[in-house]
Write an enzyme that holds these catalytic residues in place. Structure first.
Site, PDB file in Angstrom:
ATOM      1  N   CYS A   1       0.820  -1.130   0.036  1.00  0.00           N
ATOM      2  CA  CYS A   1       0.058  -0.092   0.120  1.00  0.00           C
ATOM      3  C   CYS A   1       0.793   1.353  -0.079  1.00  0.00           C
ATOM      4  O   CYS A   1       1.877   1.201   0.641  1.00  0.00           O
ATOM      5  CB  CYS A   1      -0.974   0.081   1.055  1.00  0.00           C
ATOM      6  SG  CYS A   1      -2.057  -1.453   1.176  1.00  0.00           S
TER       7      CYS A   1
ATOM      8  N   HIS B   1       5.011   5.576   0.660  1.00  0.00           N
ATOM      9  CA  HIS B   1       4.910   4.117   1.007  1.00  0.00           C
ATOM     10  C   HIS B   1       4.253   3.949   2.453  1.00  0.00           C
ATOM     11  O   HIS B   1       4.783   4.622   3.402  1.00  0.00           O
ATOM     12  CB  HIS B   1       5.893   3.370   0.984  1.00  0.00           C
ATOM     13  CG  HIS B   1       5.620   1.858   0.790  1.00  0.00           C
ATOM     14  ND1 HIS B   1       5.323   0.950   1.794  1.00  0.00           N
ATOM     15  CD2 HIS B   1       5.708   0.952  -0.335  1.00  0.00           C
ATOM     16  CE1 HIS B   1       5.256  -0.123   1.546  1.00  0.00           C
ATOM     17  NE2 HIS B   1       5.253  -0.252   0.080  1.00  0.00           N
ATOM     18  N   HIS B   2       3.004   3.189   2.656  1.00  0.00           N
ATOM     19  CA  HIS B   2       2.617   3.234   3.745  1.00  0.00           C
ATOM     20  C   HIS B   2       3.081   2.610   4.707  1.00  0.00           C
ATOM     21  O   HIS B   2       2.810   2.954   6.069  1.00  0.00           O
ATOM     22  CB  HIS B   2       1.156   2.370   3.535  1.00  0.00           C
ATOM     23  CG  HIS B   2       0.108   2.811   4.213  1.00  0.00           C
ATOM     24  ND1 HIS B   2       0.036   3.449   5.737  1.00  0.00           N
ATOM     25  CD2 HIS B   2      -1.233   2.908   4.084  1.00  0.00           C
ATOM     26  CE1 HIS B   2      -1.121   3.747   6.209  1.00  0.00           C
ATOM     27  NE2 HIS B   2      -2.086   3.476   5.148  1.00  0.00           N
ATOM     28  N   SER B   3       4.248   2.080   4.643  1.00  0.00           N
ATOM     29  CA  SER B   3       5.203   1.311   5.781  1.00  0.00           C
ATOM     30  C   SER B   3       5.820   2.539   6.592  1.00  0.00           C
ATOM     31  O   SER B   3       6.159   2.209   7.607  1.00  0.00           O
ATOM     32  CB  SER B   3       6.301   0.404   5.383  1.00  0.00           C
ATOM     33  OG  SER B   3       6.994   1.088   4.251  1.00  0.00           O
TER      34      SER B   3
ATOM     35  N   GLY C   1       4.550   4.964   7.852  1.00  0.00           N
ATOM     36  CA  GLY C   1       3.404   5.409   8.957  1.00  0.00           C
ATOM     37  C   GLY C   1       1.927   5.248   8.484  1.00  0.00           C
ATOM     38  O   GLY C   1       1.706   5.212   7.398  1.00  0.00           O
TER      39      GLY C   1
END
EC number: 2.3.1.20
Length: 486
Positions: free
Chosen positions: A31, A143-145, A147
């Site tokens: 995501c 990139h959702h990683s 936060g």
């Protein structure tokens, strides 16, 4: 002593991914977040690069690469960032025929381009294209990683300043809760609050039990009704379309004050009304009156991500970037399954009443905490693949994602660029429809992310949401529920 210093340095420079960040980095749940910022002035690339060098890149996540060595858990490793490598300025014809469509197509194309793992997982696209809503654009892809949505939005706002005061940080509304008697309460009042507290605990336990049961059924057997909104297998791989509308925040607050509810209650009511209008029209077009008559029996739910980590706050994030200090950060979230009531109501205000009743019940449940704990347990016992399967199953069994992000109370400037609007969205998850509501000054930006193979007309979805608010506002004014303040 030398070894101690080396160990300390490695501890600072390397940090393992949180369980939720590992989830977002898995191939089956990759995501990313896109934030579109429309500026009131033409873009100044050097000014933005200079601003990013003194703000965003000072955050550890935005100056770390994702290291995925064989046999080791993924880790964040600090690196030196060259901002120019993260800022992309495409050549755009200033006389382009349809700039609004160009912007939509450009953002849609971003969903097909994977992030470069050799650099920190963010990039900013600067578009010198004038549309009906802005003179130029800055599009941030993250990139959702890195936060959760709330933390990333707070971080972005910490990079901005008030347009009216270039030295001041934006102000964001904070809802303060108060529960329990005051110190000066009488004896009988305290007894009353004791009974209220016991009733609260009993209701909390009951609601949590029911929600856990529904969550478990959703994982194994319970799926939303097949509708024109439900995703098809592989929907997360389809390039998404991103459209938005801007509505008046004053209209939302008018309904909120008249019905003594929250902004979130009103926006969820608007969503229920908009989805009902959209589905009703779809069933009319498909000439299936039986389906339209049975709309009230439709099971349509949203998987809503709830941030369980206290937000660091704009001031703390701004101080961290200025002084390169530490601040709490990371993905820590749980899911709640929020049911939507679908059906054409003769009373438009019924949509908002139903939404409030649903939200009030969910507030008295520990569903999000349970789902987070269950996910971490599965990750620890069965591994990442099993956790990804679990989350994907929950999302596959529901219809849409929904979020409401509180923005600044006043207009803000992003490195010398006064903003007309901010529009966040997310992609990479297996939903065909994602709705985001973003407040900004006296506006609310409705963002629709859609899989065009399932929802070929996202603009009509936006129009239905806008018309629903107008319909609800008209009902409030017609009944004289709102008194104009003098």
């Amino acid at each position: 002593m030398g070894e101690d210093k080396k160990t300390a340095r490695e501890t600072v420079e390397e940090e393992p991914l949180s369980p939720c960040s590992r989830l977002f980095n898995s191939p089956d749940f990759n995501c990313a977040i896109i934030v579109t910022m429309g500026s009131k002035v033409k873009g100044d690339t050097p000014a933005i690069i200079h601003g990013l060098e003194h703000t965003l890149v000072n955050h550890p996540r935005f100056s770390s690469i994702l290291e995925m060595n064989n046999g080791k858990k993924p880790r964040w490793v600090r690196t030196k960032v060259k901002v120019e490598e993260h800022v992309i300025v495409p050549d755009v014809d200033p006389d382009i025929e349809n700039p609004d469509q160009y912007l939509e197509d450009y953002i849609s194309k971003l969903t097909t381009i994977p992030m470069d793992l050799s650099k920190p997982l963010w990039e900013m696209h600067l578009l010198g294209v004038k549309t009906s809503n802005a003179e130029s654009y800055a599009i941030l892809k993250i990139h959702h990683s890195l936060g959760d949505g709330m933390s990333l939005m707070s971080l972005l706002l910490a990079c901005t300043r008030k347009t009216s005061d270039p030295e001041a940080l934006p102000t964001v509304a904070v809802h303060k809760k108060r529960f329990g008697p005051s110190c000066n309460s009488g004896f009988f009042n305290k007894i009353w609050w004791l009974f209220v507290g016991l009733w609260f605990i009993l209701r909390l336990l009951f609601n949590t039990f029911v929600d856990i049961l529904m969550f478990a059924l959703t994982i194994f057997v319970l799926r939303d009704t097949e509708t024109p909104l439900l995703a098809k297998p592989g929907s997360e791989l389809i390039p998404k379309r991103f459209v938005h509308r801007i509505i008046s925040f004053d209209d939302v607050k008018l309904v909120k004050n008249a019905m003594k509810m929250t902004v979130n209650d009103v926006l969820l009511g608007v969503t229920q009304a908009g989805l009902s209008r959209y589905l009703s029209r779809k069933y009319d077009q498909e000439a299936t009156p039986k389906s339209k008559e049975s709309m009230r029996r439709i099971r349509l739910r949203s998987a809503i991500m709830i941030n369980l980590r206290p937000n660091a706050g704009i001031e703390a994030l701004a101080d961290m970037m200025a002084k390169k200090s530490k601040c709490r950060w990371g993905n820590l979230f749980g899911y709640i399954l929020l049911p939507f009531s679908v059906g054409l109501e003769t009373d438009p205000l019924e949509y908002v009443r139903q939404a409030k009743a649903t939200i009030d019940r969910k507030k008295h449940s520990l569903e999000a905490v349970f789902s987070m704990a269950f996910f971490k347990l599965i990750l620890k016992v069965l591994g990442l693949k099993a956790s990804v399967v679990l989350v994907r199953k929950v999302i596959h069994s529901t219809t849409l994602s929904f979020s409401n992000v509180v923005g600044p109370k006043e207009e803000i400037t992003f490195h010398g660029h006064p903003l007309n609007y901010i529009s966040p969205c997310v992609f990479g998850h297996p939903h065909a429809l994602t709705l985001h509501f973003q407040t900004y000054a006296n506006k609310v930006i409705i963002s629709v992310t859609a899989d065009p193979t399932v929802i070929p007309d996202p603009h009509k979805m936006c129009d239905d949401l806008v018309e629903s608010l107008k319909m609800i506002k008209a009902a409030v004014l017609e009944r004289g529920l709102y008194e104009i303040e003098v």
